[in-house]
Design an enzyme around this catalytic site. Structure first.
Site, PDB file in Angstrom:
ATOM      1  N   ASP A  13      31.449   8.230  33.627  1.00 64.00           N
ATOM      2  CA  ASP A  13      31.673   8.128  35.071  1.00 64.00           C
ATOM      3  C   ASP A  13      32.228   6.752  35.412  1.00 64.00           C
ATOM      4  OD1 ASP A  13      30.647  10.664  35.314  1.00 64.00           O
ATOM      5  OD2 ASP A  13      28.773  10.058  36.302  1.00 64.00           O
ATOM      6  N   ASP A 245      22.753   6.161  46.324  1.00 66.15           N
ATOM      7  CA  ASP A 245      23.847   6.972  45.775  1.00 66.15           C
ATOM      8  C   ASP A 245      23.261   8.328  45.373  1.00 66.15           C
ATOM      9  OD1 ASP A 245      26.016   7.992  44.398  1.00 66.15           O
ATOM     10  OD2 ASP A 245      25.756   6.707  42.644  1.00 66.15           O
ATOM     11  N   ASP A 251      21.596  17.257  39.493  1.00 65.65           N
ATOM     12  CA  ASP A 251      21.336  17.286  38.044  1.00 65.65           C
ATOM     13  C   ASP A 251      19.918  16.825  37.732  1.00 65.65           C
ATOM     14  OD1 ASP A 251      23.956  18.064  37.654  1.00 65.65           O
ATOM     15  OD2 ASP A 251      24.654  15.998  37.468  1.00 65.65           O
TER      16      ASP A 251
HETATM   17  P1  ATP Z   1      24.828  16.040  43.897  1.00 67.97           P
HETATM   18  O1  ATP Z   1      26.109  16.855  43.853  1.00 67.97           O
HETATM   19  O2  ATP Z   1      24.921  14.853  44.833  1.00 67.97           O
HETATM   20  O3  ATP Z   1      24.294  15.717  42.570  1.00 67.97           O
HETATM   21  P2  ATP Z   1      23.759  18.469  44.934  1.00 67.97           P
HETATM   22  O4  ATP Z   1      24.663  18.699  46.119  1.00 67.97           O
HETATM   23  O5  ATP Z   1      23.972  19.297  43.741  1.00 67.97           O
HETATM   24  O6  ATP Z   1      23.714  16.934  44.566  1.00 67.97           O
HETATM   25  P3  ATP Z   1      21.502  18.360  46.710  1.00 67.97           P
HETATM   26  O7  ATP Z   1      21.005  19.634  47.262  1.00 67.97           O
HETATM   27  O8  ATP Z   1      22.281  17.476  47.617  1.00 67.97           O
HETATM   28  O9  ATP Z   1      22.264  18.708  45.360  1.00 67.97           O
HETATM   29  O10 ATP Z   1      20.294  17.482  46.154  1.00 67.97           O
HETATM   30  C1  ATP Z   1      19.487  17.939  45.076  1.00 67.97           C
HETATM   31  C2  ATP Z   1      18.060  17.558  45.345  1.00 67.97           C
HETATM   32  O11 ATP Z   1      17.981  16.138  45.462  1.00 67.97           O
HETATM   33  C3  ATP Z   1      17.482  18.099  46.653  1.00 67.97           C
HETATM   34  O12 ATP Z   1      16.962  19.405  46.476  1.00 67.97           O
HETATM   35  C4  ATP Z   1      16.410  17.061  46.939  1.00 67.97           C
HETATM   36  O13 ATP Z   1      15.255  17.344  46.179  1.00 67.97           O
HETATM   37  C5  ATP Z   1      17.017  15.751  46.416  1.00 67.97           C
HETATM   38  N1  ATP Z   1      17.706  14.991  47.451  1.00 67.97           N
HETATM   39  C6  ATP Z   1      19.029  14.958  47.725  1.00 67.97           C
HETATM   40  N2  ATP Z   1      19.313  14.135  48.736  1.00 67.97           N
HETATM   41  C7  ATP Z   1      18.132  13.586  49.116  1.00 67.97           C
HETATM   42  C8  ATP Z   1      17.736  12.635  50.122  1.00 67.97           C
HETATM   43  N3  ATP Z   1      18.624  12.076  50.943  1.00 67.97           N
HETATM   44  N4  ATP Z   1      16.427  12.345  50.227  1.00 67.97           N
HETATM   45  C9  ATP Z   1      15.508  12.897  49.411  1.00 67.97           C
HETATM   46  N5  ATP Z   1      15.816  13.802  48.440  1.00 67.97           N
HETATM   47  C10 ATP Z   1      17.101  14.129  48.294  1.00 67.97           C
HETATM   48  O1  RIB Z   2      26.760  15.966  39.143  1.00 69.01           O
HETATM   49  C1  RIB Z   2      27.229  14.654  38.970  1.00 69.01           C
HETATM   50  C2  RIB Z   2      28.219  14.613  37.847  1.00 69.01           C
HETATM   51  O2  RIB Z   2      29.353  15.369  38.202  1.00 69.01           O
HETATM   52  C3  RIB Z   2      28.749  13.226  37.539  1.00 69.01           C
HETATM   53  O3  RIB Z   2      27.967  12.528  36.609  1.00 69.01           O
HETATM   54  C4  RIB Z   2      30.178  13.489  37.077  1.00 69.01           C
HETATM   55  O4  RIB Z   2      30.376  13.227  35.723  1.00 69.01           O
HETATM   56  C5  RIB Z   2      30.453  14.937  37.431  1.00 69.01           C
HETATM   57  O5  RIB Z   2      30.478  15.733  36.320  1.00 69.01           O
END
Ligand code: ATP
Ligand code: RIB
Length: 304
Positions: A13, A245, A251
């Site tokens: 990344d 962040d 994941d």
């Molecule tokens: P990303 O793509 O950023 O890795 P995502 O969109 O796949 O994340 P999200 O639903 O945004 O997944 O977040 C995954 C989990 O992380 C949520 O179910 C929650 O438990 C935790 N989480 C995400 N954002 C927050 C926040 N602002 N505060 C507390 N917990 C959070």
């Molecule tokens: O879910 C986060 C990941 O998506 C990053 O680590 C990046 O490598 C992309 O695959």
């Protein structure tokens, strides 16, 4: 001891932090750059290992220095890397991640991840294992892996991220699907927004569950996660967090969730644990390096 086996992507990344993201055609000065291990597969296996699961990674890297760095990072985190393949002449996957105002935008150059195939999976699944896959490596390989793992009696977890068209029978080999709201909308055709009602989210999860998985877990950012099984539909609330962040929050949830399943937890118990782990991860920069230890997750659970 039951272990978590993650089949999927590994990326370097390239994280660029700036006050805001540039508009199309604009050049923005004053950013900071960091090279950090990532990729959905790598992030998930690190999350599982850091909370104490025995964990193995199966995937593909290129023959340059990034591949070596990722292998070393995995080994340093006690992940079994014997299932990692080097694809000669290929670049290791690379993700360009722009972080600004607590949000991110990601562009992935898949490199060796796009060459991942079932021929690289030389470990036979065992009954006491949890096999995890995502959609950052070829879907046909994911389908074959999930099917083989299910036939062997292992539990299977599919993170449908990023969403990809897939054969209809893929979900019949999956025990638990984990996906975010955007992916849930893409998988079901149900229109969803960040503020969609619980009822609408449950309807979408039930629609997806009808395609085969025993449970559907929709992650909902700070709201937490919706768990839909044959017996119940329940929103497991998220934990309060100071966001630096969010890259890799999903994941972190998947890896910690799989680790708890491997220890015998139900999907509902595992989702609560996943929420606590992911709330820890959003407080730090980067994906894989932000994954918390079991001690940190225990403290977050105790704080609720
Ligand atoms: P990303 O793509 O950023 O890795 P995502 O969109 O796949 O994340 P999200 O639903 O945004 O997944 O977040 C995954 C989990 O992380 C949520 O179910 C929650 O438990 C935790 N989480 C995400 N954002 C927050 C926040 N602002 N505060 C507390 N917990 C959070
Ligand atoms: O879910 C986060 C990941 O998506 C990053 O680590 C990046 O490598 C992309 O695959």
């Amino acid at each position: 001891m039951s272990r978590v086996v993650v089949c999927g992507s590994l990326n370097m990344d390239v994280v660029v932090q700036s006050a805001r993201r540039p508009a199309a055609g604009e050049t923005l000065l004053g950013a900071e750059v960091t090279f950090l291990p990532g990729g959905k597969g790598l992030n998930q296996v690190i999350a599982a290992a850091r909370v104490g699961a025995a964990a193995a990674m199966i995937g593909a890297v290129g023959d340059g220095p990034f591949g070596k760095t990722l292998r070393t990072f995995l080994a340093d985190n006690d992940v079994d890397t014997s299932g990692l393949h080097v694809v000669p002449g290929q670049a290791t996957g690379l993700a360009l991640i722009q972080v600004a105002q607590g949000d991110n935008a990601i562009t992935v150059a898949s490199g060796a991840n796009s060459r991942f195939s079932t021929a690289m999976v030389r470990t036979a699944p065992r009954r006491d294992e949890v096999w995890v896959a995502q959609f950052e490596t070829p879907v046909e390989a994911t389908r074959a892996i999930m099917r083989k793992a299910r036939r062997a009696g292992a539990r299977t977890v599919l993170n449908m991220a990023p969403f990809q068209p897939h054969p209809a029978d893929l979900l019949k080999s999956v025990d638990v699907v984990v996906l975010n709201e955007i992916e849930l909308a893409q998988a079901t055709g149900v229109r969803l927004r960040a503020a969609s009602s619980e009822r609408r989210i449950v309807e979408a999860c039930q629609k997806l569950r009808a395609k085969g998985p025993r449970a559907v877990v929709a992650t909902l950012g700070p709201r937490g996660a919706m768990v839909v099984t044959a017996e119940q539909s329940i929103l497991i609330p998220g934990f309060a967090a100071k966001v630096v962040d969010t890259t890799g929050a999903g994941d972190c949830f998947v890896g910690a969730f799989a680790a708890r399943l491997a220890q015998g937890a139900t999907p509902v118990e595992a989702a609560r644990y996943g929420n606590a782990a992911a709330a820890c991860s959003v407080g730090r920069l980067g994906a894989a390096p932000s994954m918390p230890t079991a001690k940190e997750v225990a403290a977050r659970l105790a704080s609720a």
